[in-house]
Each structure stands twice: as structure tokens, then as C-alpha cells.
Design an enzyme around this catalytic site. Structure first.
Site, PDB file in Angstrom:
ATOM      1  N   ASP A   1       0.844  -1.201   0.000  1.00  0.00           N
ATOM      2  CA  ASP A   1       0.000   0.000   0.000  1.00  0.00           C
ATOM      3  C   ASP A   1       0.874   1.244   0.000  1.00  0.00           C
ATOM      4  O   ASP A   1       2.013   1.206  -0.451  1.00  0.00           O
ATOM      5  CB  ASP A   1      -0.929  -0.055   1.232  1.00  0.00           C
TER       6      ASP A   1
ATOM      7  N   HIS B   1      -3.330   5.645   3.621  1.00  0.00           N
ATOM      8  CA  HIS B   1      -4.259   4.564   3.255  1.00  0.00           C
ATOM      9  C   HIS B   1      -3.799   3.229   3.840  1.00  0.00           C
ATOM     10  O   HIS B   1      -4.592   2.472   4.406  1.00  0.00           O
ATOM     11  CB  HIS B   1      -4.318   4.532   1.725  1.00  0.00           C
TER      12      HIS B   1
ATOM     13  N   SER C   1     -11.217  -1.084  -0.766  1.00  0.00           N
ATOM     14  CA  SER C   1      -9.979  -1.025   0.017  1.00  0.00           C
ATOM     15  C   SER C   1     -10.182  -1.496   1.446  1.00  0.00           C
ATOM     16  O   SER C   1      -9.226  -1.906   2.104  1.00  0.00           O
ATOM     17  CB  SER C   1      -9.460   0.415   0.071  1.00  0.00           C
TER      18      SER C   1
ATOM     19  N   ASP D   1     -24.716  -5.354 -28.492  1.00  0.00           N
ATOM     20  CA  ASP D   1     -24.455  -3.914 -28.546  1.00  0.00           C
ATOM     21  C   ASP D   1     -25.669  -3.215 -27.947  1.00  0.00           C
ATOM     22  O   ASP D   1     -26.764  -3.297 -28.501  1.00  0.00           O
ATOM     23  CB  ASP D   1     -24.213  -3.492 -30.001  1.00  0.00           C
TER      24      ASP D   1
HETATM   25 CA   LIG Z   1     -23.931   0.714 -30.739  1.00  0.00          CA
END
Ligand SMILES: [Ca+2]
Ligand SMILES: [Ca+2]
Ligand SMILES: [Ca+2]
Length: 499
Positions: free
Chosen positions: A16, A55, A277, A480
Site C-alpha cells: 500500500d 491509506h 480497500s 451492442d
Molecule cells: Ca452501438
């Protein structure tokens, strides 16, 4: 403690931004001299550059805050911690490999049982995994822990809500980070205090399990946002010590806890940690309990136990369906039970980690019962060049046969590799149907691949087929889902991992 287990003897690495090794609630569990700072080449990765929160220090506390008279208690309060500040470094490939088990000195990452990877990338288009990174993960599960394999836990991502034409679908997909498409990972999604997906937690078929990650924990009186997820509970964990630095500091405007109220007078803790996290170290902590309960387990045994014991949450969650030009398309399925009896959901994987059930199973589990891990290699279609109908639920479908392979009779993970020419790949939805009829969506329509052209050898992974027999005809379906841009399925391939 869970059935008396506290993570004793298990080493967890926090890969980290840093780790405050002298923190009052971490120091007892830190491996002396075992961490590494890539910036100044010392064994102290305490983050002195960041002033508004480290963090890694907050990740580390969720794993192993000590059971003492201060602070909180981690999931595995006697697990041993190492911190490697890879994220604060120049992030070279060598540092990456050094942090993830490929180094025996400066740092020694080779004695780590479980690696915490609360990081990831959120690309706007397809990215290939680096072969050397993939090789390191394979080496880690093959060679570490005396050949039983280290565990790699990885954050799914925090991109459910983003800039994309979302219709209740995840903007980012766990499959967009190519590291998540390896079977060597345990990819974790996040759950909030209501016991459902945290608002931000990225969905995707690469997720293995989910764990608490919280929302944002803001105090409305201080930070505003009353009535929003911003004020729902976050995680409480260790913070950079002192009231001049950290998520908790005098000038913090997130919560009274964070700006040094009586409960947190020295600003050594924060109550606003969140994200996948946070779900990642919660999972790491449970793995530490599991490995204490049964140190002989292989990395796959641990994954198996987590999957079998995970608790189905949000069982009534409806599929997300989208009206395309011709018909309604199920863009994100509801919970699905596969032919092996495993329930799966792209928001949760096999469900929320259940520490008690997992440790209880681990105690009496016979190690190595999954046999030898192998795979079929990629089995490829010929050139197809199938035009994908625009904004249509019909899509294109294509079958591929996985031959009866005696060494791969039980699926542990399935990858596909796709080549699609398209002028806007965010339109594309990719589903896979197994020989036993289980459908998994590996990429949902209307995601954040905005403006990206073509999918070139993109690898996607699904855990939804876990336990099924792979022999027979698999079908890809590419749809699509947005009008205007169009494209063509050039070819695809499938690779089954298992035993
Ligand atoms: Ca498309
Ligand atoms: Ca404590
Ligand atoms: Ca602080």
C-alpha cells in the site's frame, strides 16, 4: 476471536502507501524489521509525505489492530503485519514483484501468507496484463508457504458510479483491471452497514466474495449531505497518529470523531475509511483466521472454503434489464445458482465472507482435496467476423467446444479472450453460457469504456461456473446495447482452470 482463533502465526503484507509501524494499536503485531520502504530503502514504511491520511495504515488496522486497551480490534488481532509502500514508490515492476512475494531480502516478501492489495486501475479501455506480473502471481501461489501457496486478495474497485450512460449498471467492471482476471486472486467487493452492496462497489464476474467496506461515515452537521450515503457508517480503523496529520486531524471536516473529539482526542483513529480497500483487509483478516485454524490448507482450499461458506445477501435483488430497440435485455443478472449448486452474483461473488462458518469448516477440512491445479490452455475460435447488430438484444452468438479433459473435470475459473472491432466499446455486453446452461455476464453494456475503440485480446474472467464440469459447448453472446456505434466479433477463445 472466532472459535478461539486470532490469526496467530500468520503474516499478512499490506502492499500500500505505507504502514505506521509504531502506531499504538499496530506495533504489537508488526514484524520487527519485516517491512520495507522503497523510497529510502529502510525497514520503516511510515508515511511521512502524506499529511491527510495514510491509506495503508488504515488498511492495516482492519486486519490486525491489537486486542489491548486502546483503539479497536482487527479481524485477526494477533496476525503479524508487514508493510510495503509500493503505492508511494515509483511503482516500478521490480518493486511490484518485490512486494508480492518475489523477494527474499529488502524486502523479504517470501514469508508472507496473505497479501493485501487494496488498489487497482480504472482504465477507460482494455488493458493487457503484464506477463511478468502474471508470472509473479503464479509463482506466489505455486512456491510460497512451502508450496501451499500465498493468498492474494484484491480490491474489486470503487467505480460503480461514474461517468457513463448508467442505467443502474456498474460503470466500472472488476474485469477492467487485468490483475483481477487471474484465477490466483481473491477479488473482494464491498458491503455497507445495511448488508447490501456499498454504493461505489464495482460489479463483475471476477469477484470472489464480498466483505464489509462501509459507506462514507460523514457527520451531516459537520460535512453536510444529510440523508445520503455520505452519512451512512464507514469503517473505524487506525489513522496516522496525531492531530496534525491523517484522515483524523484538527482541521478535518468529515466527522467529530475525525477532528479530535473526546473519543479520539489524539486523532489516532478514523471513522471514515471505506471502499473495496476496506473489504479487502476484512477478507485478509478472515483468511488469517482460517490459516491459523488449519495451516496445511492450500491457497485453493482457502478460496474453496470462502466460496462454500459465503453468505448469500440481498437475495431478492432483481436483475437489471434494459430496453433495447427490439426487446428487453438482461444486462445484469440476479443471483444465479449454477449446475454445481453454487450461487453467484456479479455484485457479491459467492456472497459475504462468513468468518465463523469459514473457520469452522477450515478446522476439519482435509487439505489438498482439490487435486492438481491445471488448465485447458486457450481454445480458440476461427476467424468469425460477425457483425453485431446495433442496439439490439439479438447480438451475435458463437459456440466453442471444450473437449473432455480428464485433468480438468471441475471448474475453478473460466477466462475468455475476445477480439472485437468496435468504434465505442462501452456499448458492448459480453455473456458466456456454459454447457450446463449457466449464464454469466463478463462485461455489462453502458460501462466506462467510453470512447475506447476495439477490444484486442481482452481477457475477462468469471467465477460463476465454479464447480461445474467444463466439457461441452460454451456459447459467447455479444450484444451492442447503445445506438449509433457498431462493430464486429472477430474471434474469441476460452480457457478453463480447475482440476
Ligand atoms: Ca452501438
Ligand atoms: Ca486495540
Ligand atoms: Ca490522525
Amino acid at each position: 476471536s472466532t472459535l478461539g482463533f486470532t490469526g496467530n502465526g500468520v503474516i499478512a503484507a499490506v502492499v500500500d502507501t505505507g504502514l505506521e509501524i509504531a502506531h499504538e494499536d499496530l506495533a504489537a503485531n508488526v514484524v520487527a524489521g519485516g517491512s520495507w520502504n522503497f523510497i529510502n530503502t529502510t525497514t520503516d514504511p511510515t508515511n511521512t509525505a502524506a499529511t491527510t491520511g495514510d491509506h495503508g495504515t488504515s488498511v492495516g488496522g482492519l486486519i490486525a489492530m491489537a486486542r489491548n486497551t486502546v483503539g479497536g480490534i482487527g479481524v485477526a488481532p494477533t496476525a503479524r503485519l508487514k508493510g510495503f509502500n509500493f503505492l508511494s514508490s515509483n511503482q516500478s515492476q521490480q518493486f511490484f514483484i518485490d512486494s508480492l512475494g518475489g523477494s527474499t531480502a529488502s524486502p523479504n516478501s517470501s514469508d508472507v501468507f496473505v497479501f493485501n492489495q487494496s488498489f487497482g486501475i480504472s482504465p477507460p479501455g482494455d488493458v493487457l496484463i503484464d506477463p511478468l506480473d502474471e508470472a509473479q502471481y503464479l509463482s506466489g501461489v505455486t512456491n510460497l508457504r512451502g508450496g501451499k501457496g500465498a493468498l492474494y486478495v484484491k480490491a474489486a474497485g470503487n467505480g460503480f458510479n461514474g461517468i457513463c450512460p448508467s442505467t443502474g449498471l456498474s460503470c466500472e467492471n472488476a474485469n477492467m483491471d487485468p490483475s483481477n482476471t487471474l484465477p490466483y486472486q481473491i477479488v473482494a467487493g464491498a458491503v455497507n452497514a445495511d448488508g447490501i452492496k456499498a454504493s461505489y462497489s464495482s460489479a463483475g464476474s471476477a469477484i470472489w466474495v464480498s466483505a464489509p467496506g462501509g459507506e462514507f461515515g460523514h457527520n451531516a452537521a459537520l460535512a453536510g449531505g444529510a440523508g445520503t450515503v455520505g452519512v451512512e457508517p464507514a469503517m473505524v480503523t487506525t489513522d496516522q497518529s496525531g492531530c496534525t496529520v491523517g484522515y483524523s486531524r484538527t482541521t478535518a471536516n468529515t466527522s467529530f470523531f475525525n477532528n479530535g473529539s473526546a473519543q479520539n482526542a489524539n486523532c489516532r483513529y478514523t471513522n471514515t475509511m471505506n471502499g473495496t480497500s476496506s473489504a479487502t483487509p476484512m477478507t485478509v483478516g478472515v483468511i488469517a483466521l482460517i490459516l491459523e485454524a488449519n495451516p496445511a490448507l492450500t491457497w485453493r482450499d482457502v478460496k474453496h472454503i470462502l466460496a462454500l461458506t459465503a453468505r448469500q445477501i440481498d437475495a431478492g435483488r432483481l436483475a437489471v434489464s434494459v430496453a433495447l430497440s427490439d426487446a428487453v435485455y438482461v444486462a445484469e443478472p440476479a443471483w444465479t445458482m449454477n449446475a454445481a449448486g453454487r450461487r453467484f452474483h456479479n455484485w457479491y461473488g459467492f456472497g459475504m465472507v462468513n468468518a465463523f462458518a469459514a473457520v469452522n469448516m477450515a478446522r476439519t477440512y482435509t487439505p489438498g482435496q482439490l487435486g492438481t491445479f491445471t488448465d485447458t490452455g486457450f481454445i480458440s475460435s476461427p476467424a468469425l467476423n460477425l457483425a453485431i447488430p446495433d442496439n439490439s438484444s439479438v447480438g451475435v452468438t458463437n459456440p466453442l467446444t471444450v473437449p473432455n479433459t480428464p485433468s480438468v473435470q471441475v471448474i475453478e475459473a473460466v477466462q475468455i479472450r475476445v477480439n472485437i472491432t468496435h468504434t465505442f466499446t462501452g456499448d458492448l455486453g459480453i455473456a458466456l453460457i456454459s454447457p450446463m446452461g449457466t449464464r454469466s455476464v463478463l462485461k455489462n453494456i453502458a460501462d466506462q469504456f467510453a470512447g475506447d475503440q476495439d477490444l484486442t485480446n481482452m481477457v475477462l474472467l468469471s467465477n460463476a461456473f465454479y464447480g461445474e464440469n467444463p466439457t461441452g459447448t460454451w456459447t459467447i453472446k455479444v450484444v451492442d446495447g447503445l445506438a449509433m456505434d457498431t462493430g464486429t466479433l472477430t474471434n474469441w477463445a476460452i480457457r478453463v482452470y480447475g482440476h
